[in-house]
Motif scaffolding. Structure first.
Motif, PDB file in Angstrom:
ATOM      1  N   TYR A 136       0.842  -1.195   0.000  1.00  0.00           N
ATOM      2  CA  TYR A 136       0.000   0.000   0.000  1.00  0.00           C
ATOM      3  C   TYR A 136       0.882   1.252   0.000  1.00  0.00           C
ATOM      4  O   TYR A 136       1.764   1.410   0.857  1.00  0.00           O
ATOM      5  CB  TYR A 136      -0.838   0.049   1.289  1.00  0.00           C
ATOM      6  CG  TYR A 136      -2.106  -0.768   1.254  1.00  0.00           C
ATOM      7  CD1 TYR A 136      -3.186  -0.387   0.460  1.00  0.00           C
ATOM      8  CD2 TYR A 136      -2.239  -1.895   2.043  1.00  0.00           C
ATOM      9  CE1 TYR A 136      -4.358  -1.126   0.455  1.00  0.00           C
ATOM     10  CE2 TYR A 136      -3.409  -2.644   2.051  1.00  0.00           C
ATOM     11  CZ  TYR A 136      -4.467  -2.256   1.250  1.00  0.00           C
ATOM     12  OH  TYR A 136      -5.620  -2.978   1.244  1.00  0.00           O
ATOM     13  N   ASP A 137       0.651   2.137  -0.959  1.00  0.00           N
ATOM     14  CA  ASP A 137       1.212   3.492  -0.946  1.00  0.00           C
ATOM     15  C   ASP A 137       2.732   3.568  -0.973  1.00  0.00           C
ATOM     16  O   ASP A 137       3.312   4.517  -0.453  1.00  0.00           O
ATOM     17  CB  ASP A 137       0.698   4.266   0.291  1.00  0.00           C
ATOM     18  CG  ASP A 137      -0.823   4.276   0.353  1.00  0.00           C
ATOM     19  OD1 ASP A 137      -1.456   4.339  -0.716  1.00  0.00           O
ATOM     20  OD2 ASP A 137      -1.365   4.211   1.464  1.00  0.00           O
ATOM     21  N   GLU A 138       3.398   2.589  -1.600  1.00  0.00           N
ATOM     22  CA  GLU A 138       4.865   2.612  -1.533  1.00  0.00           C
ATOM     23  C   GLU A 138       5.585   2.739  -2.868  1.00  0.00           C
ATOM     24  O   GLU A 138       6.812   2.762  -2.899  1.00  0.00           O
ATOM     25  CB  GLU A 138       5.378   1.347  -0.829  1.00  0.00           C
ATOM     26  CG  GLU A 138       5.235   1.457   0.663  1.00  0.00           C
ATOM     27  CD  GLU A 138       5.839   0.271   1.389  1.00  0.00           C
ATOM     28  OE1 GLU A 138       6.602  -0.490   0.775  1.00  0.00           O
ATOM     29  OE2 GLU A 138       5.515   0.138   2.582  1.00  0.00           O
ATOM     30  N   GLY A 139       4.858   2.782  -3.975  1.00  0.00           N
ATOM     31  CA  GLY A 139       5.540   2.862  -5.280  1.00  0.00           C
ATOM     32  C   GLY A 139       6.191   4.223  -5.487  1.00  0.00           C
ATOM     33  O   GLY A 139       5.998   5.157  -4.704  1.00  0.00           O
ATOM     34  N   LYS A 140       6.959   4.310  -6.562  1.00  0.00           N
ATOM     35  CA  LYS A 140       7.712   5.544  -6.852  1.00  0.00           C
ATOM     36  C   LYS A 140       6.785   6.779  -6.934  1.00  0.00           C
ATOM     37  O   LYS A 140       5.763   6.754  -7.634  1.00  0.00           O
ATOM     38  CB  LYS A 140       8.422   5.352  -8.194  1.00  0.00           C
ATOM     39  CG  LYS A 140       9.214   6.553  -8.621  1.00  0.00           C
ATOM     40  CD  LYS A 140       9.873   6.313  -9.976  1.00  0.00           C
ATOM     41  CE  LYS A 140      10.461   7.628 -10.451  1.00  0.00           C
ATOM     42  NZ  LYS A 140      10.595   7.697 -11.895  1.00  0.00           N
ATOM     43  N   ILE A 141       7.180   7.818  -6.232  1.00  0.00           N
ATOM     44  CA  ILE A 141       6.363   9.043  -6.234  1.00  0.00           C
ATOM     45  C   ILE A 141       6.609   9.832  -7.523  1.00  0.00           C
ATOM     46  O   ILE A 141       7.756  10.089  -7.896  1.00  0.00           O
ATOM     47  CB  ILE A 141       6.687   9.891  -4.993  1.00  0.00           C
ATOM     48  CG1 ILE A 141       6.187   9.156  -3.743  1.00  0.00           C
ATOM     49  CG2 ILE A 141       6.063  11.281  -5.099  1.00  0.00           C
ATOM     50  CD1 ILE A 141       6.517   9.835  -2.424  1.00  0.00           C
ATOM     51  N   LEU A 142       5.495  10.191  -8.190  1.00  0.00           N
ATOM     52  CA  LEU A 142       5.601  10.953  -9.432  1.00  0.00           C
ATOM     53  C   LEU A 142       5.347  12.434  -9.206  1.00  0.00           C
ATOM     54  O   LEU A 142       5.884  13.281  -9.914  1.00  0.00           O
ATOM     55  CB  LEU A 142       4.568  10.447 -10.452  1.00  0.00           C
ATOM     56  CG  LEU A 142       4.650   8.978 -10.853  1.00  0.00           C
ATOM     57  CD1 LEU A 142       3.467   8.606 -11.737  1.00  0.00           C
ATOM     58  CD2 LEU A 142       5.966   8.704 -11.585  1.00  0.00           C
TER      59      LEU A 142
END
Ligand code: GRF
Length: 192
Positions: free
Chosen positions: A146-152
């Motif tokens: 949850y909510d951990e992928g690369k921030i764009l």
């Protein structure tokens, strides 16, 4: 280049879905091809009907015990999955199938206020309880946590002394509606 097709996954009211659909309505290169919901009462389904976009309600067996959603997305020639208030964790087969092609929006400044159980009003209440001076939005790629992928992309808004959790939620939602469609467009166009 043929147009890129997106599927929006949403569980609730669908105000983000609406801003995305409206934004791409007359766009030649990006098209909303399908709406998926896990909730047969979700407002987003009425919206899909009004807008003439096909939709499908899924249940847990379909999503987690079969991989039929991949067939469905392929049938609709979907290139990108856009999560807009979708509350189920995506299964790993789907993430591998659409690697780097799944975006989510989170109504806070990650990595703060993310993770399991941190959705909707729970987020704004936690921000309020911690007397934060700002909150905001995070648009990120989706991986298996949850909510951990690369921030764009992130943008913030100030919280005033008199703001209630609902006021914080409204400010954040305004940012979501303003930025999410444009960031989706930039990401997809930059990905070609
Ligand atoms: C939004 O705050 C979104 O960031 C979150 O859930 C809410 C969905 O609102 N993950 P809506 O269904 O788009 O109106």
């Amino acid at each position: 280049m043929s147009s890129q097709r997106i599927a929006i996954f949403a569980s609730g009211k669908g105000s983000n879905a609406e801003s995305i659909i409206n934004y791409f309505e007359n766009n030649d290169s990006i098209e909303v091809g399908l709406i998926i919901s896990n909730n047969s009462k979700a407002g987003v389904l009425n919206l899909a009907e009004r807008k003439g976009i096909d939709s499908k309600v899924i249940d847990k067996d379909f999503f987690y015990k079969s991989e039929k959603i991949v067939q469905l997305l392929n049938y609709y020639k979907i290139d990108y999955i856009i999560l807009a208030g979708f509350l189920w964790l995506l299964p790993s087969y789907l993430i591998s199938e659409f690697e780097n092609h799944i975006l989510n929006i989170h109504p806070a400044l990650l990595p703060k206020y993310g993770g399991k159980g941190m959705f909707g009003q729970h987020v704004h209440r936690a921000v309020y309880d911690n007397n934060e001076e700002e909150s905001g939005i995070t648009i990120h790629l989706v991986n298996e946590n949850y909510d951990e992928g690369k921030i764009l992309f992130q943008d913030s808004c100030a919280i005033e002394e008199e703001d209630t959790p609902d006021d914080i939620g409204e400010k954040v939602l305004r940012l979501e509606h303003f930025h999410y469609p444009r960031i989706i467009e930039d990401f997809i166009n930059g990905h070609q």
